[in-house]
Write a protein that holds these residues in place. Structure first.
Motif, PDB file in Angstrom:
ATOM      1  N   MET A 100       0.829  -1.203   0.000  1.00  0.00           N
ATOM      2  CA  MET A 100       0.000   0.000   0.000  1.00  0.00           C
ATOM      3  C   MET A 100       0.867   1.257   0.000  1.00  0.00           C
ATOM      4  SD  MET A 100      -3.021  -1.110  -0.366  1.00  0.00           S
ATOM      5  CE  MET A 100      -3.886   0.450  -0.259  1.00  0.00           C
ATOM      6  N   LEU A 101       2.015   1.199   0.665  1.00  0.00           N
ATOM      7  CA  LEU A 101       2.942   2.328   0.605  1.00  0.00           C
ATOM      8  C   LEU A 101       3.530   2.458  -0.802  1.00  0.00           C
ATOM      9  CD1 LEU A 101       5.418   3.677   3.108  1.00  0.00           C
ATOM     10  CD2 LEU A 101       6.389   2.885   0.964  1.00  0.00           C
ATOM     11  N   GLN A 102       3.925   1.345  -1.396  1.00  0.00           N
ATOM     12  CA  GLN A 102       4.474   1.399  -2.752  1.00  0.00           C
ATOM     13  C   GLN A 102       3.447   1.958  -3.743  1.00  0.00           C
ATOM     14  OE1 GLN A 102       4.660  -2.083  -5.187  1.00  0.00           O
ATOM     15  NE2 GLN A 102       6.700  -1.598  -5.939  1.00  0.00           N
ATOM     16  N   TYR A 103       2.219   1.489  -3.659  1.00  0.00           N
ATOM     17  CA  TYR A 103       1.188   1.965  -4.589  1.00  0.00           C
ATOM     18  C   TYR A 103       0.952   3.465  -4.441  1.00  0.00           C
ATOM     19  CZ  TYR A 103      -0.015  -3.037  -4.951  1.00  0.00           C
ATOM     20  OH  TYR A 103       0.013  -4.397  -5.139  1.00  0.00           O
ATOM     21  N   ARG A 104       1.084   3.954  -3.225  1.00  0.00           N
ATOM     22  CA  ARG A 104       0.877   5.384  -2.977  1.00  0.00           C
ATOM     23  C   ARG A 104       1.883   6.237  -3.735  1.00  0.00           C
ATOM     24  NH1 ARG A 104       1.719   6.086   2.843  1.00  0.00           N
ATOM     25  NH2 ARG A 104       3.424   7.586   2.569  1.00  0.00           N
ATOM     26  N   TYR A 105       3.099   5.725  -3.897  1.00  0.00           N
ATOM     27  CA  TYR A 105       4.151   6.495  -4.547  1.00  0.00           C
ATOM     28  C   TYR A 105       4.329   6.172  -6.030  1.00  0.00           C
ATOM     29  CZ  TYR A 105       5.756   8.180   0.008  1.00  0.00           C
ATOM     30  OH  TYR A 105       5.843   8.799   1.242  1.00  0.00           O
ATOM     31  N   THR A 106       4.023   4.950  -6.438  1.00  0.00           N
ATOM     32  CA  THR A 106       4.338   4.540  -7.813  1.00  0.00           C
ATOM     33  C   THR A 106       3.132   4.529  -8.736  1.00  0.00           C
ATOM     34  OG1 THR A 106       4.065   2.186  -7.285  1.00  0.00           O
ATOM     35  CG2 THR A 106       6.270   3.136  -6.987  1.00  0.00           C
ATOM     36  N   HIS A 107       1.923   4.568  -8.183  1.00  0.00           N
ATOM     37  CA  HIS A 107       0.677   4.686  -8.972  1.00  0.00           C
ATOM     38  C   HIS A 107       0.557   3.631 -10.073  1.00  0.00           C
ATOM     39  CE1 HIS A 107       0.497   8.518  -6.900  1.00  0.00           C
ATOM     40  NE2 HIS A 107       1.651   8.865  -7.442  1.00  0.00           N
ATOM     41  N   PRO A 108       0.684   2.335  -9.732  1.00  0.00           N
ATOM     42  CA  PRO A 108       0.607   1.315 -10.774  1.00  0.00           C
ATOM     43  C   PRO A 108      -0.816   0.968 -11.199  1.00  0.00           C
ATOM     44  CG  PRO A 108       0.974   0.278  -8.659  1.00  0.00           C
ATOM     45  CD  PRO A 108       0.985   1.765  -8.414  1.00  0.00           C
ATOM     46  N   TRP A 109      -1.804   1.244 -10.345  1.00  0.00           N
ATOM     47  CA  TRP A 109      -3.176   0.824 -10.621  1.00  0.00           C
ATOM     48  C   TRP A 109      -3.957   1.923 -11.342  1.00  0.00           C
ATOM     49  CZ3 TRP A 109      -5.739  -1.980  -5.872  1.00  0.00           C
ATOM     50  CH2 TRP A 109      -4.930  -3.036  -5.456  1.00  0.00           C
ATOM     51  N   PRO A 110      -4.973   1.544 -12.108  1.00  0.00           N
ATOM     52  CA  PRO A 110      -5.944   2.558 -12.575  1.00  0.00           C
ATOM     53  C   PRO A 110      -6.502   3.304 -11.359  1.00  0.00           C
ATOM     54  CG  PRO A 110      -6.333   0.447 -13.657  1.00  0.00           C
ATOM     55  CD  PRO A 110      -5.312   0.188 -12.579  1.00  0.00           C
ATOM     56  N   GLU A 111      -6.615   4.611 -11.462  1.00  0.00           N
ATOM     57  CA  GLU A 111      -6.954   5.417 -10.296  1.00  0.00           C
ATOM     58  C   GLU A 111      -8.283   5.023  -9.665  1.00  0.00           C
ATOM     59  OE1 GLU A 111      -6.836   7.877  -7.153  1.00  0.00           O
ATOM     60  OE2 GLU A 111      -5.182   7.340  -8.494  1.00  0.00           O
ATOM     61  N   ALA A 112      -9.291   4.713 -10.483  1.00  0.00           N
ATOM     62  CA  ALA A 112     -10.599   4.352  -9.926  1.00  0.00           C
ATOM     63  C   ALA A 112     -10.511   3.080  -9.095  1.00  0.00           C
ATOM     64  CB  ALA A 112     -11.619   4.181 -11.043  1.00  0.00           C
ATOM     65  N   LEU A 113      -9.761   2.108  -9.578  1.00  0.00           N
ATOM     66  CA  LEU A 113      -9.590   0.854  -8.843  1.00  0.00           C
ATOM     67  C   LEU A 113      -8.825   1.100  -7.553  1.00  0.00           C
ATOM     68  CD1 LEU A 113      -9.786  -2.254  -8.693  1.00  0.00           C
ATOM     69  CD2 LEU A 113      -7.659  -2.363 -10.030  1.00  0.00           C
ATOM     70  N   TYR A 114      -7.776   1.902  -7.628  1.00  0.00           N
ATOM     71  CA  TYR A 114      -6.958   2.207  -6.452  1.00  0.00           C
ATOM     72  C   TYR A 114      -7.789   2.922  -5.387  1.00  0.00           C
ATOM     73  CZ  TYR A 114      -3.295   4.362  -3.598  1.00  0.00           C
ATOM     74  OH  TYR A 114      -2.509   4.797  -2.553  1.00  0.00           O
ATOM     75  N   ALA A 115      -8.540   3.936  -5.793  1.00  0.00           N
ATOM     76  CA  ALA A 115      -9.351   4.698  -4.837  1.00  0.00           C
ATOM     77  C   ALA A 115     -10.385   3.801  -4.165  1.00  0.00           C
ATOM     78  CB  ALA A 115     -10.034   5.863  -5.550  1.00  0.00           C
ATOM     79  N   SER A 116     -11.010   2.952  -4.964  1.00  0.00           N
ATOM     80  CA  SER A 116     -12.029   2.055  -4.423  1.00  0.00           C
ATOM     81  C   SER A 116     -11.425   1.087  -3.417  1.00  0.00           C
ATOM     82  CB  SER A 116     -12.687   1.282  -5.568  1.00  0.00           C
ATOM     83  OG  SER A 116     -13.570   0.302  -5.078  1.00  0.00           O
ATOM     84  N   PHE A 117     -10.254   0.552  -3.738  1.00  0.00           N
ATOM     85  CA  PHE A 117      -9.645  -0.405  -2.833  1.00  0.00           C
ATOM     86  C   PHE A 117      -9.166   0.270  -1.554  1.00  0.00           C
ATOM     87  CE2 PHE A 117      -6.144  -3.006  -1.181  1.00  0.00           C
ATOM     88  CZ  PHE A 117      -6.855  -4.173  -0.949  1.00  0.00           C
ATOM     89  N   CYS A 118      -8.589   1.455  -1.656  1.00  0.00           N
ATOM     90  CA  CYS A 118      -8.163   2.184  -0.453  1.00  0.00           C
ATOM     91  C   CYS A 118      -9.327   2.396   0.497  1.00  0.00           C
ATOM     92  CB  CYS A 118      -7.549   3.522  -0.841  1.00  0.00           C
ATOM     93  SG  CYS A 118      -5.884   3.419  -1.527  1.00  0.00           S
ATOM     94  N   ARG A 119     -10.459   2.769  -0.038  1.00  0.00           N
ATOM     95  CA  ARG A 119     -11.642   2.991   0.810  1.00  0.00           C
ATOM     96  C   ARG A 119     -12.085   1.680   1.453  1.00  0.00           C
ATOM     97  NH1 ARG A 119     -13.117   6.400  -3.836  1.00  0.00           N
ATOM     98  NH2 ARG A 119     -12.751   8.586  -3.238  1.00  0.00           N
ATOM     99  N   GLU A 120     -11.922   0.574   0.734  1.00  0.00           N
ATOM    100  CA  GLU A 120     -12.298  -0.722   1.288  1.00  0.00           C
ATOM    101  C   GLU A 120     -11.351  -1.134   2.419  1.00  0.00           C
ATOM    102  OE1 GLU A 120     -13.543  -5.164  -0.365  1.00  0.00           O
ATOM    103  OE2 GLU A 120     -12.990  -3.568  -1.776  1.00  0.00           O
TER     104      GLU A 120
END
Length: 393
Positions: A100-120
């Motif tokens: 989750m820290l890596q994803y925060r800095y490297t942005h590998p996911w489509p933003e909508a998917l990332y935002a949805s998963f973070c909220r989950e």
């Protein structure tokens, strides 16, 4: 607990003290359960319920989605102390908070998917891990092509294959997998939801880290929609993920240093208290015991100093993160090898009783050896350092 936090020179402010305090509180509870899960090889679901209840699972989620947005330094601090209670739990949850820290800095996911998963993660305590290891390829860091296959179908992909070392597999509802794309030389990373076609085969039976749930994950024509293809290799698909040097992997050395720290504490307490009737006082007064304690202290201070220094540099100098790869690897190399030495010295201090399963040292001895097989491997670290030296003018 409070006094150990106040005395720790690596805790620099109130926020870090709060992070350390939470980890110590959880570690004390996990330590009471660790022996049973180790003996039975069972997954500690109750530990993860506690982690979710205390908000630990959102440690590295961005604040904009309700997370704590911890730095790498704070992640190391949290993980090191958590591992003092149970190495298996700390290593397992480390993959989630590290990614989750890596994803925060490297942005590998489509933003909508990332935002949805973070909220989950924040709302439900969802977790993630990336499954890439396979029996034929070994560690993904070695560069083998996946035997897991993704076949294009209407609206998405059908994925089939088997992944090994799938830590957290008993509890995850979401994970990512690497797969070769059928019909070419490309590979892709896919976001997979546990459901039809996904099953866990309980293959994890090892001498150490027995409670990480690192079983085999089997996928049989699992459907992944197009929107949950995370990345794809090939000239027509430029990389989405930025390179941050892999700082998130410091969760691994933090875990092993935490285990070694617990072994050191146990041995020091034992030395203060054990008074054989052949001596006028406790064994802590014997020069050879003091020598062993001094060696433990030297190794622990060296490993922690390097670990926190590298984490702090990674946090404070974003532009230099790629160039820190050799130091990040070295921090892991020193931490894991020193951890093995510290636990060995602790067992020498305690003596034959250290082999008993009624004491935690024999479990710690088995657990720290697992660090040799987590990335980056020793040979890769040393080769990287050698190549950098050879490239100097």
């Amino acid at each position: 607990m409070a006094s150990s936090i106040a005395a720790d020179r690596f805790i620099r402010n109130d926020k870090e003290a709060e992070i350390a305090s939470r980890s110590e509180r959880l570690a004390a509870v996990f330590a009471e359960r660790a022996a049973k899960h180790d003996e039975e090889g069972t997954f500690p679901f109750e530990n993860f319920a506690d982690l979710r209840q205390d908000g630990y699972l959102k440690l590295t989620v961005p604040k904009r989605y309700g997370g704590e947005e911890a730095s790498l330094y704070e992640l190391v601090l949290a993980q090191e102390r958590l591992a003092r209670g149970d190495g298996s739990t700390a290593l397992a949850v480390g993959w989630h908070i590290g990614l989750m820290l890596q994803y925060r800095y490297t942005h590998p996911w489509p933003e909508a998917l990332y935002a949805s998963f973070c909220r989950e993660v924040v709302r439900d305590g969802a977790m993630i891990n990336a499954f890439a290891s396979e029996r034929a390829t070994g560690s993904p860091s070695r560069g083998g092509r996946p035997e897991t296959i993704a076949v294009k179908t209407d609206g998405g992909w059908l994925i089939s294959g088997r992944k090994t070392f799938s830590t957290l597999s008993p509890i995850l509802k979401h994970f990512t997998v690497s797969a070769a794309i059928a019909g070419g030389d490309e590979t892709g990373d896919f976001f997979v939801r546990k459901g039809p076609g996904v099953r866990v085969e309980e293959t994890w039976s090892t001498i150490g880290m027995r409670a990480t749930g690192s079983h085999d994950l089997i996928l049989e024509r699992v459907f992944v929609p197009d929107g949950e293809l995370i990345s794809r290799s090939g000239p027509d698909f430029p990389p989405r993920k930025a390179d941050d040097g892999g700082g998130w992997l410091l969760h691994i050395p933090a875990c092993y240093i935490g285990i070694a720290w617990a072994a050191r504490d146990f041995a020091v307490r034992f030395a203060r208290q054990y008074r054989p009737n052949s001596l006028p006082g406790p064994i802590s007064e014997l020069p050879h015991i003091q020598q062993k304690i001094g060696q433990m202290e030297a190794d622990l201070i060296t490993a922690r100093t390097l670990l926190y220094a590298v984490a702090d540099r990674w946090d404070s100098r974003p532009e230099g993160r790629i160039g820190l790869k050799p130091e990040l690897g070295l921090a892991k190399y020193i931490a894991t090898n020193h951890a093995i030495g510290i636990v060995d010295q602790a067992m020498r201090i305690v003596g034959g009783a250290s082999l008993s399963r009624t004491l935690p040292l024999e479990r710690m001895y088995r657990d720290v050896r697992a660090g040799l097989h987590n990335p980056p491997m020793d040979d890769a670290v040393l080769r990287g350092l050698a190549l950098r030296a050879l490239a100097e003018e």
